[in-house]
Design an enzyme around this catalytic site. Structure first.
Site, PDB file in Angstrom:
ATOM      1  N   LYS A   1       0.838  -1.216   0.000  1.00 26.30           N
ATOM      2  CA  LYS A   1       0.000   0.000   0.000  1.00 26.30           C
ATOM      3  C   LYS A   1       0.864   1.255   0.000  1.00 26.30           C
ATOM      4  O   LYS A   1       0.635   2.185  -0.767  1.00 26.30           O
ATOM      5  CB  LYS A   1      -0.895   0.057   1.261  1.00 26.30           C
ATOM      6  CG  LYS A   1      -1.847  -1.083   1.435  1.00 26.30           C
ATOM      7  CD  LYS A   1      -2.705  -0.905   2.686  1.00 26.30           C
ATOM      8  CE  LYS A   1      -1.933  -0.955   3.994  1.00 26.30           C
ATOM      9  NZ  LYS A   1      -1.322  -2.250   4.305  1.00 26.30           N
TER      10      LYS A   1
ATOM     11  N   ARG B   1      -9.878   1.633   8.677  1.00 26.11           N
ATOM     12  CA  ARG B   1      -9.603   0.218   8.989  1.00 26.11           C
ATOM     13  C   ARG B   1     -10.690  -0.412   9.816  1.00 26.11           C
ATOM     14  O   ARG B   1     -10.594  -1.589  10.153  1.00 26.11           O
ATOM     15  CB  ARG B   1      -8.329   0.099   9.804  1.00 26.11           C
ATOM     16  CG  ARG B   1      -7.142   0.370   8.993  1.00 26.11           C
ATOM     17  CD  ARG B   1      -5.921   0.049   9.813  1.00 26.11           C
ATOM     18  NE  ARG B   1      -4.863   0.764   9.201  1.00 26.11           N
ATOM     19  CZ  ARG B   1      -3.630   0.356   9.119  1.00 26.11           C
ATOM     20  NH1 ARG B   1      -3.276  -0.754   9.683  1.00 26.11           N
ATOM     21  NH2 ARG B   1      -2.753   1.079   8.510  1.00 26.11           N
TER      22      ARG B   1
ATOM     23  N   ARG C   1      11.556  -5.639   4.858  1.00 21.78           N
ATOM     24  CA  ARG C   1      11.319  -4.193   4.686  1.00 21.78           C
ATOM     25  C   ARG C   1      12.264  -3.352   5.556  1.00 21.78           C
ATOM     26  O   ARG C   1      12.546  -3.672   6.688  1.00 21.78           O
ATOM     27  CB  ARG C   1       9.890  -3.832   5.082  1.00 21.78           C
ATOM     28  CG  ARG C   1       9.690  -2.296   5.135  1.00 21.78           C
ATOM     29  CD  ARG C   1       8.267  -1.865   5.276  1.00 21.78           C
ATOM     30  NE  ARG C   1       7.581  -2.529   6.344  1.00 21.78           N
ATOM     31  CZ  ARG C   1       6.245  -2.637   6.409  1.00 21.78           C
ATOM     32  NH1 ARG C   1       5.510  -2.111   5.443  1.00 21.78           N
ATOM     33  NH2 ARG C   1       5.695  -3.249   7.408  1.00 21.78           N
TER      34      ARG C   1
ATOM     35  N   ARG D   1      11.258  -1.021  10.905  1.00 17.86           N
ATOM     36  CA  ARG D   1      10.193  -0.392  11.692  1.00 17.86           C
ATOM     37  C   ARG D   1      10.050  -1.052  13.056  1.00 17.86           C
ATOM     38  O   ARG D   1      10.205  -2.251  13.165  1.00 17.86           O
ATOM     39  CB  ARG D   1       8.861  -0.503  10.930  1.00 17.86           C
ATOM     40  CG  ARG D   1       8.455   0.773  10.249  1.00 17.86           C
ATOM     41  CD  ARG D   1       7.308   0.602   9.294  1.00 17.86           C
ATOM     42  NE  ARG D   1       6.109   0.032   9.870  1.00 17.86           N
ATOM     43  CZ  ARG D   1       4.947  -0.091   9.204  1.00 17.86           C
ATOM     44  NH1 ARG D   1       4.875   0.333   7.952  1.00 17.86           N
ATOM     45  NH2 ARG D   1       3.904  -0.625   9.774  1.00 17.86           N
TER      46      ARG D   1
ATOM     47  N   ARG E   1      -1.046  -7.482  13.968  1.00 21.46           N
ATOM     48  CA  ARG E   1      -1.572  -6.593  12.913  1.00 21.46           C
ATOM     49  C   ARG E   1      -2.386  -7.382  11.888  1.00 21.46           C
ATOM     50  O   ARG E   1      -3.439  -6.930  11.442  1.00 21.46           O
ATOM     51  CB  ARG E   1      -0.425  -5.849  12.217  1.00 21.46           C
ATOM     52  CG  ARG E   1       0.035  -4.630  13.011  1.00 21.46           C
ATOM     53  CD  ARG E   1       1.494  -4.281  12.754  1.00 21.46           C
ATOM     54  NE  ARG E   1       1.804  -3.981  11.386  1.00 21.46           N
ATOM     55  CZ  ARG E   1       3.029  -4.070  10.874  1.00 21.46           C
ATOM     56  NH1 ARG E   1       4.038  -4.473  11.611  1.00 21.46           N
ATOM     57  NH2 ARG E   1       3.232  -3.743   9.617  1.00 21.46           N
TER      58      ARG E   1
HETATM   59  P1  AP5 Z   1       4.805  -1.566   1.990  1.00 19.84           P
HETATM   60  O1  AP5 Z   1       4.451  -0.712   0.812  1.00 19.84           O
HETATM   61  O2  AP5 Z   1       5.612  -0.965   3.093  1.00 19.84           O
HETATM   62  O3  AP5 Z   1       3.516  -2.312   2.595  1.00 19.84           O
HETATM   63  P2  AP5 Z   1       2.165  -1.719   3.239  1.00 19.84           P
HETATM   64  O4  AP5 Z   1       1.017  -2.367   2.505  1.00 19.84           O
HETATM   65  O5  AP5 Z   1       2.207  -0.239   3.286  1.00 19.84           O
HETATM   66  O6  AP5 Z   1       2.191  -2.404   4.666  1.00 19.84           O
HETATM   67  P3  AP5 Z   1       2.296  -1.801   6.141  1.00 19.84           P
HETATM   68  O7  AP5 Z   1       3.013  -2.846   6.974  1.00 19.84           O
HETATM   69  O8  AP5 Z   1       2.852  -0.412   6.119  1.00 19.84           O
HETATM   70  O9  AP5 Z   1       0.834  -1.766   6.570  1.00 19.84           O
HETATM   71  P4  AP5 Z   1       0.345  -1.596   8.010  1.00 19.84           P
HETATM   72  O10 AP5 Z   1      -1.097  -1.528   7.773  1.00 19.84           O
HETATM   73  O11 AP5 Z   1       0.788  -2.655   8.957  1.00 19.84           O
HETATM   74  O12 AP5 Z   1       1.103  -0.319   8.583  1.00 19.84           O
HETATM   75  P5  AP5 Z   1       0.685   1.195   8.738  1.00 19.84           P
HETATM   76  O13 AP5 Z   1       1.915   2.000   8.680  1.00 19.84           O
HETATM   77  O14 AP5 Z   1      -0.438   1.534   7.852  1.00 19.84           O
HETATM   78  O15 AP5 Z   1       5.586  -2.849   1.393  1.00 19.84           O
HETATM   79  C1  AP5 Z   1       6.117  -3.853   2.240  1.00 19.84           C
HETATM   80  C2  AP5 Z   1       7.475  -4.338   1.697  1.00 19.84           C
HETATM   81  O16 AP5 Z   1       7.260  -4.996   0.459  1.00 19.84           O
HETATM   82  C3  AP5 Z   1       8.494  -3.220   1.433  1.00 19.84           C
HETATM   83  O17 AP5 Z   1       9.776  -3.641   1.822  1.00 19.84           O
HETATM   84  C4  AP5 Z   1       8.412  -3.022  -0.078  1.00 19.84           C
HETATM   85  O18 AP5 Z   1       9.656  -2.564  -0.620  1.00 19.84           O
HETATM   86  C5  AP5 Z   1       8.073  -4.422  -0.558  1.00 19.84           C
HETATM   87  N1  AP5 Z   1       7.285  -4.447  -1.793  1.00 19.84           N
HETATM   88  C6  AP5 Z   1       6.266  -3.605  -2.135  1.00 19.84           C
HETATM   89  N2  AP5 Z   1       5.762  -3.922  -3.336  1.00 19.84           N
HETATM   90  C7  AP5 Z   1       6.454  -5.033  -3.747  1.00 19.84           C
HETATM   91  C8  AP5 Z   1       6.392  -5.848  -4.923  1.00 19.84           C
HETATM   92  N3  AP5 Z   1       5.501  -5.602  -5.921  1.00 19.84           N
HETATM   93  N4  AP5 Z   1       7.244  -6.897  -5.003  1.00 19.84           N
HETATM   94  C9  AP5 Z   1       8.134  -7.157  -3.999  1.00 19.84           C
HETATM   95  N5  AP5 Z   1       8.251  -6.414  -2.874  1.00 19.84           N
HETATM   96  C10 AP5 Z   1       7.413  -5.361  -2.750  1.00 19.84           C
HETATM   97  O19 AP5 Z   1       0.122   1.204  10.247  1.00 19.84           O
HETATM   98  C11 AP5 Z   1       1.012   1.007  11.338  1.00 19.84           C
HETATM   99  C12 AP5 Z   1       0.236   1.064  12.649  1.00 19.84           C
HETATM  100  O20 AP5 Z   1      -0.336   2.377  12.820  1.00 19.84           O
HETATM  101  C13 AP5 Z   1      -0.974   0.115  12.772  1.00 19.84           C
HETATM  102  O21 AP5 Z   1      -0.581  -1.183  13.200  1.00 19.84           O
HETATM  103  C14 AP5 Z   1      -1.823   0.847  13.820  1.00 19.84           C
HETATM  104  O22 AP5 Z   1      -1.315   0.674  15.119  1.00 19.84           O
HETATM  105  C15 AP5 Z   1      -1.633   2.303  13.421  1.00 19.84           C
HETATM  106  N6  AP5 Z   1      -2.644   2.777  12.458  1.00 19.84           N
HETATM  107  C16 AP5 Z   1      -2.422   3.273  11.210  1.00 19.84           C
HETATM  108  N7  AP5 Z   1      -3.578   3.596  10.625  1.00 19.84           N
HETATM  109  C17 AP5 Z   1      -4.558   3.303  11.507  1.00 19.84           C
HETATM  110  C18 AP5 Z   1      -5.985   3.396  11.467  1.00 19.84           C
HETATM  111  N8  AP5 Z   1      -6.626   3.836  10.383  1.00 19.84           N
HETATM  112  N9  AP5 Z   1      -6.677   2.981  12.558  1.00 19.84           N
HETATM  113  C19 AP5 Z   1      -6.046   2.524  13.653  1.00 19.84           C
HETATM  114  N10 AP5 Z   1      -4.711   2.403  13.767  1.00 19.84           N
HETATM  115  C20 AP5 Z   1      -3.963   2.793  12.688  1.00 19.84           C
HETATM  116 MG    MG Z   2       2.441   1.157   4.818  1.00 23.32          MG
END
Ligand code: AP5
Ligand code: MG
Length: 215
Positions: free
Chosen positions: A15, A91, A125, A157, A168
């Site tokens: 994402k 979410r 990552r 991270r 998660r």
């Molecule tokens: P990446 O693009 O980093 O993945 P992502 O889908 O963004 O996954 P996240 O782990 O960031 O999602 P998340 O929901 O856990 O975290 P968030 O920060 O939103 O890609 C992953 C890896 O794959 C990278 O190394 C990349 O290079 C690689 N990659 C990408 N595309 C590829 C491809 N095509 N082929 C190969 N490799 C590839 O949330 C973190 C925390 O914040 C949550 O746990 C929660 O506590 C809080 N939070 C955030 N938003 C909310 C909300 N709305 N409500 C409540 N809590 C929230």
């Molecule tokens: Mg992300």
């Protein structure tokens, strides 16, 4: 015309990686609630202090905190001018209902990647601790772990531990999958396969979004 997009997907689905590219493509503001929270933690703001323990353990931050953050962000001039791409919000169904009370949505994308693949992606990552740019062990920055964009330190991270990742993914199944189903009932959901190179996935996303916007 300004776009109003959401991207869903399992943790590690790509994402963050894709929404930076999509926001640039559509001239929209990239709004990642995870990035905003990590910045708040780094700056030790009241929201950051409240959110940190939820994030580190892999739990969702409470809806009322998230809604305040997003409502304030959506009111800024860049969103008014070019629209937005929300990465990681909503979410929960509560967040989704509140969002649609603030703004309509053109397209919600579900970027689908199987759990075994995301586990591997998350373990390799690395992210810039300063600007949030996403790397992986197989695609590192040019100079060892110094960000190509801003010169910041590229690190793992805090919530990319096995225990927090499991938590998660559990929250994704119990809270976010029902939210995706809720959007399906609103006729704005498209599903896109997130396997393949970044370029292949981007092309697929743009084609699906354009098709849905002009349908
Ligand atoms: P990446 O693009 O980093 O993945 P992502 O889908 O963004 O996954 P996240 O782990 O960031 O999602 P998340 O929901 O856990 O975290 P968030 O920060 O939103 O890609 C992953 C890896 O794959 C990278 O190394 C990349 O290079 C690689 N990659 C990408 N595309 C590829 C491809 N095509 N082929 C190969 N490799 C590839 O949330 C973190 C925390 O914040 C949550 O746990 C929660 O506590 C809080 N939070 C955030 N938003 C909310 C909300 N709305 N409500 C409540 N809590 C929230
Ligand atoms: Mg992300």
């Amino acid at each position: 015309m300004a776009v109003r997009l959401l991207i869903f997907g399992r943790q590690g689905a790509g994402k963050g990686t894709q929404s930076v590219l999509l926001a640039r493509h559509y001239g929209a503001a990239h709004i990642s609630t995870g990035d905003m929270l990590r910045e708040a933690v780094a700056n030790a703001t009241p929201i950051g202090l409240e959110a940190k323990s939820f994030m580190d353990s892999g739990c969702l931050v409470p809806d009322e905190v998230m809604l305040g953050v997003v409502e304030e962000r959506l009111a800024r001039p860049d969103v008014m001018a070019g629209g937005f791409l929300l990465d990681g919000f909503p979410r929960t169904i509560g967040q989704a209902e509140a969002l649609l009370g603030l703004t309509p949505i053109d397209v919600a994308v579900d970027l689908v990647v199987a759990e075994d693949v995301v586990l591997e992606r998350i373990s390799s990552r690395r992210v810039c601790s300063s600007c949030g740019r996403i790397y992986s062990v197989s695609e590192p920055p040019t100079r060892a772990w110094i960000c190509d964009t801003c010169g910041g330190d590229v690190v793992q991270r805090d919530d990319d531990t096995p225990a927090a990742v499991t938590k998660r993914l559990g929250a994704y199944t119990s809270e976010t999958q029902p939210t995706i189903g809720w959007f399906d009932g609103k006729d704005v959901l498209v599903t896109v396969d997130g396997l393949g190179t970044r370029e292949e996935v981007s092309a697929r996303l743009i084609s699906a979004i354009d098709h849905a916007r002009h349908a």
